[in-house]
Design a protein around this motif. Structure first.
Motif, PDB file in Angstrom:
ATOM      1  N   TRP A 364       0.859  -1.196   0.000  1.00  0.00           N
ATOM      2  CA  TRP A 364       0.000   0.000   0.000  1.00  0.00           C
ATOM      3  C   TRP A 364       0.885   1.233   0.000  1.00  0.00           C
ATOM      4  O   TRP A 364       1.767   1.367   0.853  1.00  0.00           O
ATOM      5  CB  TRP A 364      -0.898  -0.023   1.238  1.00  0.00           C
ATOM      6  N   ASN A 365       0.673   2.110  -0.973  1.00  0.00           N
ATOM      7  CA  ASN A 365       1.371   3.393  -1.053  1.00  0.00           C
ATOM      8  C   ASN A 365       0.367   4.524  -1.106  1.00  0.00           C
ATOM      9  O   ASN A 365      -0.677   4.412  -1.754  1.00  0.00           O
ATOM     10  CB  ASN A 365       2.231   3.487  -2.322  1.00  0.00           C
ATOM     11  N   ASP A 366       0.669   5.622  -0.430  1.00  0.00           N
ATOM     12  CA  ASP A 366      -0.140   6.829  -0.536  1.00  0.00           C
ATOM     13  C   ASP A 366       0.714   8.030  -0.148  1.00  0.00           C
ATOM     14  O   ASP A 366       1.775   7.878   0.451  1.00  0.00           O
ATOM     15  CB  ASP A 366      -1.393   6.733   0.346  1.00  0.00           C
ATOM     16  N   GLN A 367       0.219   9.228  -0.474  1.00  0.00           N
ATOM     17  CA  GLN A 367       0.958  10.454  -0.204  1.00  0.00           C
ATOM     18  C   GLN A 367       0.685  11.005   1.191  1.00  0.00           C
ATOM     19  O   GLN A 367       0.989  12.166   1.469  1.00  0.00           O
ATOM     20  CB  GLN A 367       0.614  11.503  -1.260  1.00  0.00           C
ATOM     21  N   THR A 368       0.136  10.189   2.054  1.00  0.00           N
ATOM     22  CA  THR A 368      -0.160  10.615   3.419  1.00  0.00           C
ATOM     23  C   THR A 368       0.113   9.461   4.373  1.00  0.00           C
ATOM     24  O   THR A 368       0.483   8.361   3.944  1.00  0.00           O
ATOM     25  CB  THR A 368      -1.626  11.074   3.530  1.00  0.00           C
ATOM     26  N   MET A 369      -0.058   9.697   5.660  1.00  0.00           N
ATOM     27  CA  MET A 369       0.121   8.624   6.629  1.00  0.00           C
ATOM     28  C   MET A 369      -0.913   7.524   6.402  1.00  0.00           C
ATOM     29  O   MET A 369      -2.085   7.809   6.129  1.00  0.00           O
ATOM     30  CB  MET A 369      -0.001   9.171   8.050  1.00  0.00           C
ATOM     31  N   LEU A 370      -0.483   6.283   6.512  1.00  0.00           N
ATOM     32  CA  LEU A 370      -1.358   5.140   6.260  1.00  0.00           C
ATOM     33  C   LEU A 370      -1.935   4.606   7.564  1.00  0.00           C
ATOM     34  O   LEU A 370      -1.305   4.691   8.621  1.00  0.00           O
ATOM     35  CB  LEU A 370      -0.578   4.033   5.548  1.00  0.00           C
ATOM     36  N   ASP A 371      -3.125   4.022   7.465  1.00  0.00           N
ATOM     37  CA  ASP A 371      -3.756   3.369   8.609  1.00  0.00           C
ATOM     38  C   ASP A 371      -3.178   1.959   8.710  1.00  0.00           C
ATOM     39  O   ASP A 371      -3.732   0.999   8.173  1.00  0.00           O
ATOM     40  CB  ASP A 371      -5.275   3.338   8.428  1.00  0.00           C
ATOM     41  N   GLU A 372      -2.064   1.849   9.390  1.00  0.00           N
ATOM     42  CA  GLU A 372      -1.349   0.582   9.472  1.00  0.00           C
ATOM     43  C   GLU A 372      -2.199  -0.514  10.098  1.00  0.00           C
ATOM     44  O   GLU A 372      -2.191  -1.664   9.652  1.00  0.00           O
ATOM     45  CB  GLU A 372      -0.054   0.782  10.258  1.00  0.00           C
ATOM     46  N   GLY A 373      -2.945  -0.160  11.154  1.00  0.00           N
ATOM     47  CA  GLY A 373      -3.785  -1.142  11.810  1.00  0.00           C
ATOM     48  C   GLY A 373      -4.825  -1.725  10.874  1.00  0.00           C
ATOM     49  O   GLY A 373      -5.076  -2.929  10.858  1.00  0.00           O
ATOM     50  N   ARG A 374      -5.434  -0.877  10.061  1.00  0.00           N
ATOM     51  CA  ARG A 374      -6.445  -1.351   9.106  1.00  0.00           C
ATOM     52  C   ARG A 374      -5.831  -2.295   8.091  1.00  0.00           C
ATOM     53  O   ARG A 374      -6.402  -3.345   7.765  1.00  0.00           O
ATOM     54  CB  ARG A 374      -7.084  -0.149   8.396  1.00  0.00           C
ATOM     55  N   PHE A 375      -4.651  -1.945   7.577  1.00  0.00           N
ATOM     56  CA  PHE A 375      -4.004  -2.753   6.553  1.00  0.00           C
ATOM     57  C   PHE A 375      -3.599  -4.118   7.102  1.00  0.00           C
ATOM     58  O   PHE A 375      -3.847  -5.158   6.466  1.00  0.00           O
ATOM     59  CB  PHE A 375      -2.783  -2.003   6.027  1.00  0.00           C
ATOM     60  N   VAL A 376      -2.977  -4.119   8.264  1.00  0.00           N
ATOM     61  CA  VAL A 376      -2.561  -5.381   8.880  1.00  0.00           C
ATOM     62  C   VAL A 376      -3.772  -6.229   9.222  1.00  0.00           C
ATOM     63  O   VAL A 376      -3.759  -7.460   9.087  1.00  0.00           O
ATOM     64  CB  VAL A 376      -1.693  -5.113  10.121  1.00  0.00           C
ATOM     65  N   SER A 377      -4.857  -5.587   9.643  1.00  0.00           N
ATOM     66  CA  SER A 377      -6.077  -6.319   9.963  1.00  0.00           C
ATOM     67  C   SER A 377      -6.654  -6.991   8.720  1.00  0.00           C
ATOM     68  O   SER A 377      -7.069  -8.154   8.760  1.00  0.00           O
ATOM     69  CB  SER A 377      -7.100  -5.358  10.572  1.00  0.00           C
ATOM     70  N   LEU A 378      -6.665  -6.280   7.587  1.00  0.00           N
ATOM     71  CA  LEU A 378      -7.151  -6.874   6.344  1.00  0.00           C
ATOM     72  C   LEU A 378      -6.277  -8.044   5.914  1.00  0.00           C
ATOM     73  O   LEU A 378      -6.775  -9.069   5.438  1.00  0.00           O
ATOM     74  CB  LEU A 378      -7.197  -5.820   5.232  1.00  0.00           C
ATOM     75  N   TYR A 379      -4.982  -7.883   6.081  1.00  0.00           N
ATOM     76  CA  TYR A 379      -4.053  -8.952   5.721  1.00  0.00           C
ATOM     77  C   TYR A 379      -4.297 -10.185   6.587  1.00  0.00           C
ATOM     78  O   TYR A 379      -4.336 -11.321   6.088  1.00  0.00           O
ATOM     79  CB  TYR A 379      -2.629  -8.443   5.897  1.00  0.00           C
ATOM     80  N   GLY A 380      -4.500  -9.959   7.896  1.00  0.00           N
ATOM     81  CA  GLY A 380      -4.802 -11.071   8.787  1.00  0.00           C
ATOM     82  C   GLY A 380      -6.102 -11.762   8.419  1.00  0.00           C
ATOM     83  O   GLY A 380      -6.205 -12.987   8.468  1.00  0.00           O
ATOM     84  N   GLY A 381      -7.112 -10.970   8.039  1.00  0.00           N
ATOM     85  CA  GLY A 381      -8.378 -11.562   7.611  1.00  0.00           C
ATOM     86  C   GLY A 381      -8.220 -12.397   6.354  1.00  0.00           C
ATOM     87  O   GLY A 381      -8.832 -13.462   6.213  1.00  0.00           O
ATOM     88  N   LEU A 382      -7.394 -11.922   5.418  1.00  0.00           N
ATOM     89  CA  LEU A 382      -7.116 -12.682   4.203  1.00  0.00           C
ATOM     90  C   LEU A 382      -6.454 -14.010   4.532  1.00  0.00           C
ATOM     91  O   LEU A 382      -6.813 -15.063   3.975  1.00  0.00           O
ATOM     92  CB  LEU A 382      -6.222 -11.850   3.286  1.00  0.00           C
ATOM     93  N   LEU A 383      -5.500 -14.003   5.461  1.00  0.00           N
ATOM     94  CA  LEU A 383      -4.836 -15.252   5.846  1.00  0.00           C
ATOM     95  C   LEU A 383      -5.805 -16.220   6.509  1.00  0.00           C
ATOM     96  O   LEU A 383      -5.682 -17.447   6.340  1.00  0.00           O
ATOM     97  CB  LEU A 383      -3.668 -14.956   6.782  1.00  0.00           C
TER      98      LEU A 383
END
Length: 390
Positions: A364-383
């Motif tokens: 995930w790339n963006d020009q602002t601070m990322l919601d790390e918790g949301r991203f890791v949570s989605l990744y965990g759900g995918l696993l």
């Protein structure tokens, strides 16, 4: 770049530890009897976390994940289940049954299918890449061939180059090098604080580079192996920057050389590299805000990262830090992540109990601070979805 992706987030904690006469019932009470009462907690806990903050955390979990359903024991802790997901929890009671320690870890969304998981990643702003392979066959993909910034996950290229030389008999894991001052970079890691001349094996450098994302360890290996040797594995990243060189370019005080570097072709960039060793590094606090000079990065596609991690997945050091991957349901885990402001990458190679081999890469790339918790949570759900396919 500056740090590996974090272990599960601790929301609440206290220092006093004790026995655990009825932790499950106590955990359930937090979600079924509101508001929480001060008498349920030890004095030392309340000195760090007011009881009102406990209610706020519980309300936030319910707002994110829906209605509370149940709490149950799992592995070495507990899981709180909601309509839209689950949250691992740790609770410890003192001998009087009062809560001495309480931690809620990273939420896991309840995803019903790969398609639902893919849709959740599509909703993220900015640029997102995702790839799921099982035994080499693509199960799911979202821009899997687009090169995005991946932070410290580029260190997989260094490890592949090292492993290639070890397999060829040119080097050994037990080979010792002395730590040089020009290798020292900014955190993450620990070697930047070690004395110059300290003897270190190549295995120690590799293990620290992967498990702690030690930047000094990665720069040491890049120097020992040689930049051109590692570039056989680095794709479009030519010249392949060390972390120190990248930090130096990102330093606002070095704006002049950054502009020269960005305008230059590959040949001229290589000529500029010796200058980078002579210019100052920025303070680590520079990387606590938004993205800094995002053009200076390491760019890989999800498919390239799958190839890189597969080449070293069976090395024991790849399992030292499993990152956000829960060991339950997987026979073997290899993991490397990368992050800096505006950049997140999670790369895992997993072996199932049924003998299947999965590669799961999300960037995930963006020009602002990322919601790390949301991203890791989605990744965990995918696993979790993949574990259910076994």
């Amino acid at each position: 770049m500056a740090r590996a992706l974090p272990l599960p987030i601790v929301l609440l904690t206290a220092l006093a530890l004790g026995q655990m006469p009825s932790p499950l019932a106590t955990l359930e009470r937090l979600f079924t009897v509101r508001p929480a009462q001060a008498a349920w907690f030890t004095t030392s806990f309340l000195q760090q976390v007011p009881v009102a903050q406990v209610d706020q955390v519980i309300s936030a979990l319910e707002a994110q994940l829906g209605r509370y359903l149940e709490a149950r024991a799992e592995d070495d802790g507990f899981v709180v289940s909601f309509e839209k997901g689950e949250v691992p929890a740790v609770i410890v009671l003192d001998p009087e049954g009062r809560i001495a320690q309480l931690r809620f870890l990273m939420p896991r969304p309840r995803l019903a299918s790969l398609e639902q998981a893919l849709a959740a990643f599509r909703e993220l702003p900015g640029k997102v890449s995702l790839l799921v392979l099982r035994d080499g066959e693509e199960l799911a993909g979202l821009n899997p061939d687009e090169s995005l910034a991946v932070g410290s996950s580029f260190k997989l290229a260094i490890l592949n180059a090292l492993w290639e030389e070890i397999k060829a008999g040119k080097r050994s894991w037990s080979e010792v090098v002395e730590l040089r001052p020009q290798w020292k970079s900014l955190p993450t890691g620990i070697l930047q604080n070690w004395p110059e001349g300290a003897p270190i094996t190549l295995y120690t450098l590799a293990a620290l580079m992967i498990s702690l994302s030690d930047n000094t360890a990665s720069d040491a290996l890049l120097a020992v192996l040689g930049r051109e040797q590692v570039e056989h594995w680095s794709g479009q990243n030519r010249p392949l920057l060390s972390t120190r060189e990248a930090f130096a370019l990102k330093n606002p005080e070095n704006r002049g050389i950054l502009e020269r570097y960005l305008r230059a072709d590959e040949v001229e960039r290589r000529r500029l590299l010796p200058e980078l060793d002579q210019i100052p590094l920025p303070p680590p606090t520079l990387f606590t805000g938004g993205p800094v000079a995002p053009e200076v990065e390491w760019f890989f596609s999800a498919r390239e990262l799958c190839r890189l991690i597969e080449g070293v997945a069976d090395l024991p050091l790849m399992a030292i830090n499993p990152g956000p991957v829960r060991p339950k349901g997987w026979r073997r885990i290899a993991y490397k992540g990368g992050s800096e402001p505006g950049v997140l990458n999670l790369t895992a190679f997993l072996s199932s109990n049924q003998g299947h081999r999965y590669c799961v890469v999300a960037t995930w790339n963006d020009q602002t601070m990322l919601d790390e918790g949301r991203f890791v949570s989605l990744y965990g759900g995918l696993l979790e979805v993949l574990a259910g396919l076994q």
